[in-house]
Scaffold this motif. Structure first.
Motif: not given
Lengths: 386, 386
Positions: B338-339, B367
């Motif tokens: 999720e980064e 993330a």
């Protein structure tokens, strides 16, 4: 509940400029110019500032929407004044040298200033300032020209606790490379503090490094421990057991097993400040553990003694002065001249009248605060295990 | 400035009831009842609470005078609702398992909740919550049935810094009693964090204790260091020197002198998360220190590489893949799915195309946050020094 924003880009952007939160423009009034950022600030935070000549502290917060802003320094409350840009300024009275807790109060909320390093006090996570003044307190500062010990941060399982406990253990500079065995001091913080107090607020490591290098203190291990029973969130209480049981039944054997200690009463001391002084007398005297500890100290922490109860207080440990004096190698009692509410003078007068041997140290001009305890520890460390 | 109150008696009284600041009555709504106090709370604080099934967090603040109260969890902002008694309630969305920073915002002031233990993040002193879920993350929890290493907190003088620096050094359980020498990992936090991040937020000690006991990781020393140059308040900058100089010129020799290390490149690694990953590639590659480190890792921290610049980036260290692959025992790269803002996939694609050997680990559903890094470190530790 509504989520207002979320993105890794925002994270990057927000991290970039956030070296100091709610920090005002750097313009300073004249009276602030002799001041500099407190050594307890986070990196690059300009406020709070301290003035080593006037010993005043200055706070500034950019809070345009706030209605009232005050700062607590210890137990004193200082009101803020607001300028037209919404910057609140607070100037304290002259403060005692050394460490003080502080909180910022915004519209009735007592909160912690993110620009300060964290100091556990008042049972919460507080801010701190450090007031310097000339060479006062050189004994508690880092000195690059002396050998340095280590603080070992250790988490160990406690059956009494039902979870792990955390301790900080000071070992002197010689410990790592040698084979020597050392005496051990078990050292307690005050009410609302924890096992970081004597390290972060007290600088016990610097004090001992300096004293040992100067030949003023014996080399010793110091177990800096917690006076509360920390349990898992589900439990939060321990039936029928106290911290004294943890110290005597679990911690002392753990330390003797894992460190090169001199594991007998002649080389084992307990000391504590404020409530920790009470826990010391409870553990060693009331609970009859004088066979395990021959040295005790109460730093602003000798409570509940008077001429009337001296034969029965502390489980009757003071009823026979000759027996007590023979057993205890040191009973060290210290306090500050401004601790009027605590009346330690009355306690020591009762001891004296009864014929109990003790050594006292009185800190001039200080109250129930860390300079009293740094000084008291400095005096104590010079007398322990000698 | 007016001093409003001052007395040691007030201190005693105020300490007595202050186990939790601004804490509301304990009555809970039904949806909060599956929750319990976050393990990151100070002793006895009931809020914030976390629910291990829904993975939501609940906050409550008794702030009758406040006009707006919100909470930041990481970079998400959640609005509070006020009841007629002035208690503000905040409920988050479901959160990723593991650690998250938070702040409480009162009438525009971003402050720290005194009821949380302190976690240094966003360059300030923040609060934290820990979201558990079943057995997820057992590898980073304290396990009473395995031997435990120590974190040694050490302050040493730095000529470059002009003052002392603080490091946390993990030594495995076997270190204290044996004679063995160990490989060393130098480990860096991310932007706005410090040398406590990998210990307090990352649980590097628990991860290694568990992995070493299970035979999944080699025994190693881990030097958990600061990526900022901390100077005296008067200086706050160091001319012409960087933290890389501190690591290579001062810290590595200090560690090799004071610990039983295997003091060669084959037994020396550097790793960092986010900005710390950038400091790792700068120190080892750009500054030509591959003769001192044979293992490197970037946890969400491989920045600035693309297919166009790969021959010149990092001081040209990647221009000759054969030479690089021969020298480096491990180039470990990890990130979370999720980064999105960071585009690590593009960086590793460029490495792959160039023929640079590396090992990657991708954390599902996380993330730029601590679960990504706990997982990434877990994967890295299983591959280091093998």
């Amino acid at each position: 509940m509504k989520k207002l924003l979320s993105s890794t880009i925002v994270l990057l952007l927000s991290l970039t400029g956030l070296s100091a939160q709610n920090q005002p423009p750097k313009a300073m009034t004249d009276y602030e110019k002799g001041s500099f950022p407190s050594e307890t600030n986070v990196l690059r935070a300009e406020y709070p500032r301290v003035d080593p000549v006037t010993r005043k502290a200055y706070f500034k917060f950019h809070l345009p929407l706030a209605h009232t802003v005050t700062v607590n320094v210890g137990n004193d409350v200082y009101k803020g004044t607001r300028d037209i840009d919404g910057v609140w300024s607070i100037e304290t009275d002259p403060l005692v040298v050394g460490f003080h807790y502080y909180f910022v109060n915004v519209d009735g909320a007592r909160l912690t200033d993110p620009n300060s390093m964290s100091y556990f006090g008042y049972s919460v996570n507080a801010g701190g300032i450090e007031v310097p003044e000339g060479t006062e307190g050189d004994y508690y500062r880092f000195n690059k020209d002396v050998p340095h010990g280590q603080i070992r941060s250790i988490k160990y399982h406690s059956d009494i606790n039902g979870t792990y406990r955390h301790i900080n253990v000071y070992v002197p500079a010689s410990y790592e490379k040698g084979k020597k065995r050392y005496p051990v001091l078990y050292l307690l913080h005050g009410m609302g503090e924890n096992e970081f107090g004597w390290v972060d607020q007290g600088h016990v490591d610097f004090i001992l490094d300096n004293m040992i290098a100067a030949g003023e203190a014996k080399e010793m291990i110091v177990v800096v421990m917690s006076g509360d029973i920390r349990t898992t969130p589900e439990i939060r209480s321990v039936r029928g057991k106290t911290v004294s049981d943890i110290y005597v039944d679990e911690l002392v054997p753990f330390i003797d097993k894992n460190f090169r200690t001199l594991a007998d009463r002649e080389h084992r001391a307990m000391a504590g400040l404020s409530r920790g002084g009470g826990q010391t007398t409870t553990t060693v005297l009331t609970n009859h553990n004088m066979d395990k500890f021959a040295w005790i100290a109460c730093l602003s922490g000798l409570f509940g003694i008077n001429e009337e109860n001296i034969d029965t207080v502390f489980g009757g440990a003071l009823a026979d002065p000759d027996a007590f004096n023979k057993q205890m190698r040191l009973f060290h009692i210290s306090w500050g001249t401004e601790e009027n509410g605590f009346r330690f003078e009355g306690s020591v007068a009762a001891l004296k009248k009864k014929g109990i041997n003790f050594v006292s140290y009185v800190s001039e001009g200080t109250a129930h605060e860390w300079l009293t305890w740094r000084r008291g520890f400095h005096d104590l460390a010079g007398k322990l295990f000698k």
